[in-house]
Write a protein that holds these residues in place. Structure first.
Motif, short mmCIF file in Angstrom:
data_model
loop_
_atom_site.label_atom_id
_atom_site.label_comp_id
_atom_site.label_asym_id
_atom_site.label_seq_id
_atom_site.Cartn_x
_atom_site.Cartn_y
_atom_site.Cartn_z
N LYS A 8 0.85 -1.19 0.00
CA LYS A 8 0.00 0.00 0.00
C LYS A 8 0.89 1.24 0.00
CE LYS A 8 -4.04 2.06 2.09
NZ LYS A 8 -5.07 1.91 3.11
N VAL A 9 0.52 2.21 -0.82
CA VAL A 9 1.30 3.43 -0.98
C VAL A 9 0.82 4.50 0.00
CG1 VAL A 9 1.93 5.27 -2.59
CG2 VAL A 9 1.66 2.91 -3.42
N SER A 10 1.76 5.06 0.75
CA SER A 10 1.44 6.23 1.57
C SER A 10 2.37 7.35 1.12
CB SER A 10 1.61 5.93 3.05
OG SER A 10 2.95 5.62 3.34
N GLY A 11 1.82 8.53 0.96
CA GLY A 11 2.59 9.65 0.46
C GLY A 11 2.31 9.88 -1.02
N HIS A 45 15.28 2.20 2.16
CA HIS A 45 16.19 3.34 2.31
C HIS A 45 16.60 3.46 3.78
CE1 HIS A 45 17.61 7.50 2.20
NE2 HIS A 45 17.70 7.35 0.89
N ARG A 46 17.85 3.74 4.02
CA ARG A 46 18.36 3.80 5.40
C ARG A 46 17.70 4.91 6.22
NH1 ARG A 46 23.28 2.24 2.70
NH2 ARG A 46 23.82 0.15 3.40
N SER A 47 17.37 6.03 5.58
CA SER A 47 16.77 7.15 6.31
C SER A 47 15.26 7.22 6.21
CB SER A 47 17.34 8.48 5.80
OG SER A 47 18.72 8.53 6.00
N TYR A 48 14.70 6.78 5.09
CA TYR A 48 13.27 6.99 4.83
C TYR A 48 12.44 5.71 4.86
CZ TYR A 48 15.09 11.50 3.48
OH TYR A 48 15.73 12.71 3.49
N GLY A 49 13.04 4.58 5.18
CA GLY A 49 12.30 3.32 5.25
C GLY A 49 11.99 2.78 3.86
N VAL A 50 10.86 2.12 3.72
CA VAL A 50 10.47 1.53 2.43
C VAL A 50 9.88 2.63 1.57
CG1 VAL A 50 9.00 -0.14 1.28
CG2 VAL A 50 10.09 -0.74 3.45
N ILE A 51 10.47 2.82 0.39
CA ILE A 51 10.03 3.87 -0.52
C ILE A 51 9.88 3.30 -1.94
CG2 ILE A 51 10.99 5.78 0.81
CD1 ILE A 51 13.37 5.82 -1.14
N ILE A 52 9.05 3.96 -2.73
CA ILE A 52 8.90 3.64 -4.15
C ILE A 52 9.46 4.82 -4.93
CG2 ILE A 52 7.29 3.16 -6.02
CD1 ILE A 52 5.33 2.20 -3.83
N LYS A 53 10.41 4.56 -5.79
CA LYS A 53 11.03 5.63 -6.58
C LYS A 53 11.41 5.12 -7.96
CE LYS A 53 11.10 8.66 -3.27
NZ LYS A 53 9.89 9.41 -3.17
N ASN A 54 11.60 6.07 -8.87
CA ASN A 54 12.11 5.76 -10.21
C ASN A 54 13.62 5.86 -10.19
OD1 ASN A 54 9.54 5.51 -11.34
ND2 ASN A 54 9.42 7.69 -11.76
N VAL A 55 14.27 5.03 -10.96
CA VAL A 55 15.72 5.08 -11.07
C VAL A 55 16.09 6.29 -11.92
CG1 VAL A 55 17.79 3.90 -11.90
CG2 VAL A 55 15.93 2.58 -10.86
N ALA A 56 16.87 7.21 -11.35
CA ALA A 56 17.35 8.38 -12.08
C ALA A 56 18.62 8.02 -12.84
CB ALA A 56 17.61 9.54 -11.12
N MET A 57 19.49 7.24 -12.18
CA MET A 57 20.73 6.79 -12.82
C MET A 57 21.39 5.73 -11.96
SD MET A 57 23.56 9.73 -11.97
CE MET A 57 24.98 8.69 -12.19
N VAL A 76 16.95 13.99 -6.01
CA VAL A 76 17.90 12.89 -6.15
C VAL A 76 19.02 13.04 -5.12
CG1 VAL A 76 19.60 11.85 -7.71
CG2 VAL A 76 17.40 12.61 -8.61
N GLU A 77 19.50 14.26 -4.96
CA GLU A 77 20.60 14.51 -4.02
C GLU A 77 20.16 14.30 -2.57
OE1 GLU A 77 19.64 16.68 -6.45
OE2 GLU A 77 21.29 16.35 -7.84
N GLU A 78 18.93 14.72 -2.24
CA GLU A 78 18.44 14.55 -0.87
C GLU A 78 18.28 13.07 -0.52
OE1 GLU A 78 15.73 18.48 -0.01
OE2 GLU A 78 14.94 17.00 -1.40
N LEU A 79 17.82 12.28 -1.49
CA LEU A 79 17.67 10.83 -1.26
C LEU A 79 19.02 10.15 -1.17
CD1 LEU A 79 14.67 9.99 -3.59
CD2 LEU A 79 14.75 9.70 -1.11
N GLY A 80 19.95 10.57 -1.99
CA GLY A 80 21.26 9.93 -2.04
C GLY A 80 21.17 8.56 -2.67
#
Length: 98
Positions: A8-11, A45-57, A76-80
């Protein structure tokens, strides 16, 4: 369940394509294939938990840089970067809320 799981998606970082309170079908067995720009991944993600994102590179060290689709999403930079071990699965389908 053959490596498939519904999440389930939150956010709203991936909206409008993946709106908040929608569901995604992700598969863990596709995570072993090469990661390419534009793919949608479920990441731990170490800081944000389970996330859904697109690969930028994918950089020359094999680190995966990702981004959301919504302009309010973290940059992209904030996520690292994340490494391939942090991939939970690849999103194969979106079930939008009605």
């Amino acid at each position: 369940m053959l490596g498939f799981k519904i999440w389930k998606v939150s956010g709203d970082s991936m909206s409008p394509r993946i709106p908040e309170l929608s569901y995604v079908l992700a598969t863990s067995w596709l995570k072993f294939l090469p990661v390419r720009e534009g793919q949608t991944l479920l990441l731990r993600h170490r800081s944000y938990g389970v996330i859904i994102k697109n690969v930028a590179m994918v950089d020359r060290n094999g680190l995966i840089w990702s981004k959301g689709e919504n302009e309010r999403s973290l940059t992209v930079e904030e996520l690292g970067p994340v490494n391939k071990d942090q991939i939970i699965g690849r999103v194969v389908s979106v079930i939008k809320k009605r």
